[in-house]
Design a protein around this motif. Structure first.
Motif, PDB file in Angstrom:
ATOM      1  N   ARG A  66       0.871  -1.192   0.000  1.00  0.00           N
ATOM      2  CA  ARG A  66       0.000   0.000   0.000  1.00  0.00           C
ATOM      3  C   ARG A  66       0.897   1.227   0.000  1.00  0.00           C
ATOM      4  O   ARG A  66       1.931   1.253   0.666  1.00  0.00           O
ATOM      5  CB  ARG A  66      -0.906  -0.004   1.219  1.00  0.00           C
ATOM      6  N   ILE A  68       1.291   5.494   0.266  1.00  0.00           N
ATOM      7  CA  ILE A  68       0.739   6.802   0.638  1.00  0.00           C
ATOM      8  C   ILE A  68       1.680   7.860   0.090  1.00  0.00           C
ATOM      9  O   ILE A  68       2.875   7.849   0.400  1.00  0.00           O
ATOM     10  CB  ILE A  68       0.668   6.943   2.180  1.00  0.00           C
ATOM     11  N   ASP A  85      -0.804   5.328  11.144  1.00  0.00           N
ATOM     12  CA  ASP A  85      -2.224   5.690  11.055  1.00  0.00           C
ATOM     13  C   ASP A  85      -2.965   4.771  10.077  1.00  0.00           C
ATOM     14  O   ASP A  85      -4.123   4.424  10.293  1.00  0.00           O
ATOM     15  CB  ASP A  85      -2.377   7.137  10.569  1.00  0.00           C
ATOM     16  N   TYR A  86      -2.295   4.404   8.995  1.00  0.00           N
ATOM     17  CA  TYR A  86      -2.939   3.599   7.952  1.00  0.00           C
ATOM     18  C   TYR A  86      -2.811   2.093   8.184  1.00  0.00           C
ATOM     19  O   TYR A  86      -3.557   1.314   7.598  1.00  0.00           O
ATOM     20  CB  TYR A  86      -2.345   3.941   6.582  1.00  0.00           C
ATOM     21  N   ARG A  88      -3.082  -1.648   9.400  1.00  0.00           N
ATOM     22  CA  ARG A  88      -4.233  -2.376   9.935  1.00  0.00           C
ATOM     23  C   ARG A  88      -3.828  -3.639  10.685  1.00  0.00           C
ATOM     24  O   ARG A  88      -4.668  -4.342  11.217  1.00  0.00           O
ATOM     25  CB  ARG A  88      -5.182  -2.747   8.805  1.00  0.00           C
ATOM     26  N   VAL A 309      -3.536   7.936  -2.132  1.00  0.00           N
ATOM     27  CA  VAL A 309      -3.331   6.652  -1.458  1.00  0.00           C
ATOM     28  C   VAL A 309      -3.582   5.540  -2.464  1.00  0.00           C
ATOM     29  O   VAL A 309      -4.584   5.574  -3.169  1.00  0.00           O
ATOM     30  CB  VAL A 309      -4.304   6.482  -0.265  1.00  0.00           C
ATOM     31  N   GLU A 311      -4.361   1.679  -2.554  1.00  0.00           N
ATOM     32  CA  GLU A 311      -4.599   0.477  -1.757  1.00  0.00           C
ATOM     33  C   GLU A 311      -5.606  -0.432  -2.418  1.00  0.00           C
ATOM     34  O   GLU A 311      -6.444   0.017  -3.174  1.00  0.00           O
ATOM     35  CB  GLU A 311      -5.007   0.807  -0.328  1.00  0.00           C
ATOM     36  N   PRO A 322      -5.949  11.929   7.490  1.00  0.00           N
ATOM     37  CA  PRO A 322      -6.717  11.084   8.377  1.00  0.00           C
ATOM     38  C   PRO A 322      -6.776  11.626   9.800  1.00  0.00           C
ATOM     39  O   PRO A 322      -7.759  11.450  10.489  1.00  0.00           O
ATOM     40  CB  PRO A 322      -5.963   9.763   8.360  1.00  0.00           C
TER      41      PRO A 322
END
Ligand code: UDP
Ligand code: MG
Length: 338
Positions: A66, A68, A85-86, A88, A309, A311, A322
């Motif tokens: 992913r 950013i 922050d992104y 998971r 972004v 993803e 965010p």
């Protein structure tokens, strides 16, 4: 989107065109060997070399990558923050994109995590291929920080570490500007441990931390976690008062006894005035460092601005960020200190 990843690896990228391909290859090999679902989050911190295209290419090839893209260079610590922050995953690993931190060490970090530790630092037992100057300033820096700050930041650890989801959530909730993530991780607590490793030479390219940025980083660390620089004024003030009190009888006795030894002349006065001014300006500088950082907090600007972004299979364009936070160690940072 595919399965929710268990492991997230976050790498900040600032002009790392020569490293990304190998970084992806080594990280994916290591993570595939765990058998867990994973993701690699590359944060493009305003690179102006071929890194953005390579990142796009990697994402196309493997959607577990992913990407950013920041709108400009916001600095290493903010890039890492965005990655967290992104992320998971249940465990988040921070790693440099230049392969100074060998991805293979992640397996040892994961092992400790499975034993129940929530923060696993990679401790630099040895540093290879770095200049004498860099090694010594770093050594001095970590020891100074250890002495004067209120949190116990482990010696010789960089940002290469694993953090449990609980820790990442706690850190993400701290939106302070001028971030010193190593200190913040110690500050939040939880069960922490270290794993020794040998820091390698940079695979390709040059360091993105010139002396100017290193000094800024050190000031962020000190002001963020210590009041000591503000407190030393009291010692300086007491010392000067003591000298003045002792000087009064000495001068009086010399005068009354008609001694030849007199404190006369402009030169003496001038030197004393210059010295005193220099002390005072130095303390202004220290206060200025804290005041500038208060100003950063008061303005409440976001820590970074995301331009795009990448993803899953879809590519989202977004202008918003965010969560709010600063341009701490950024290149184009306006001078806010006196
Ligand atoms: N980095 C970044 N933004 C910056 C400076 C550095 O994202 O403004 C990234 C860089 O691409 C690398 C990591 O932060 O992945 C560490 O930087 P570097 O290797 O230059 O620092 P050093 O290891 O020399 O201290
Ligand atoms: Mg490096």
């Amino acid at each position: 989107m595919s399965q929710k990843p268990v492991i997230s690896v976050v790498a900040p990228v600032y002009n790392e065109e020569g490293n990304l391909e190998l970084l992806y290859r080594r990280v994916s090999e290591v993570l595939d060997s765990t058998g867990e679902p994973w993701e690699l989050i590359l944060v493009n911190d305003g690179s102006y070399d071929r890194s953005p295209e390579i990142m796009r290419e990697l994402h196309k090839r493997d959607p577990r990558v992913r990407v950013i893209h920041f709108a400009r260079n916001f600095g290493h610590q903010n890039a890492v923050t965005a990655g967290m922050d992104y992320a998971r995953g249940d465990a988040v690993v921070l790693i440099d994109a230049d392969l100074q931190d060998p991805p293979e060490v992640i397996l040892q970090l994961l092992e400790k995590w499975r034993e129940g530790y929530q923060v696993v630092y990679a401790v630099r037992a040895e540093r290879k291929g770095e200049s004498w100057f860099k090694r010594w300033t770093a050594k001095l820096f970590y020891r100074l920080i250890y002495r004067i700050t209120d949190v116990n930041i482990p010696l010789d650890t960089g940002d290469f570490r694993l953090m449990d989801r609980q820790v990442v959530d706690a850190l993400s909730a701290m939106r302070e500007h001028n971030r010193f993530i190593r200190g913040m991780t110690s500050w939040v607590g939880f069960r922490q441990t270290g794993v020794p490793y040998v820091r390698q030479e940079r695979h390709a390219g040059q360091t993105k931390y010139p002396l100017r940025k290193m000094i800024r980083f050190a000031l962020d660390a000190i002001t963020g976690f210590s009041y000591f620089p503000l407190q030393i004024t009291i010692y300086a003030s007491l010392l000067l008062a003591l000298i003045a009190i002792l000087a009064v009888p000495v001068v009086a006795v010399l005068r009354l006894s008609g001694s030849q030894l007199q404190f006369e002349g402009q030169a003496t006065t001038l030197i004393v005035v210059l010295l005193m001014s220099s002390f005072q300006l130095f303390f202004f500088f220290i206060m200025g460092q804290y005041i500038a950082r208060i100003y950063d907090e008061v303005r409440q600007r976001p820590l970074y601005v995301v331009a795009e972004v990448l993803e899953g299979s879809d590519e989202t364009s977004t202008q918003e960020t965010p969560a709010p936070t600063s341009d701490a160690d950024a290149d184009e940072r306006p001078q806010t200190t006196p």
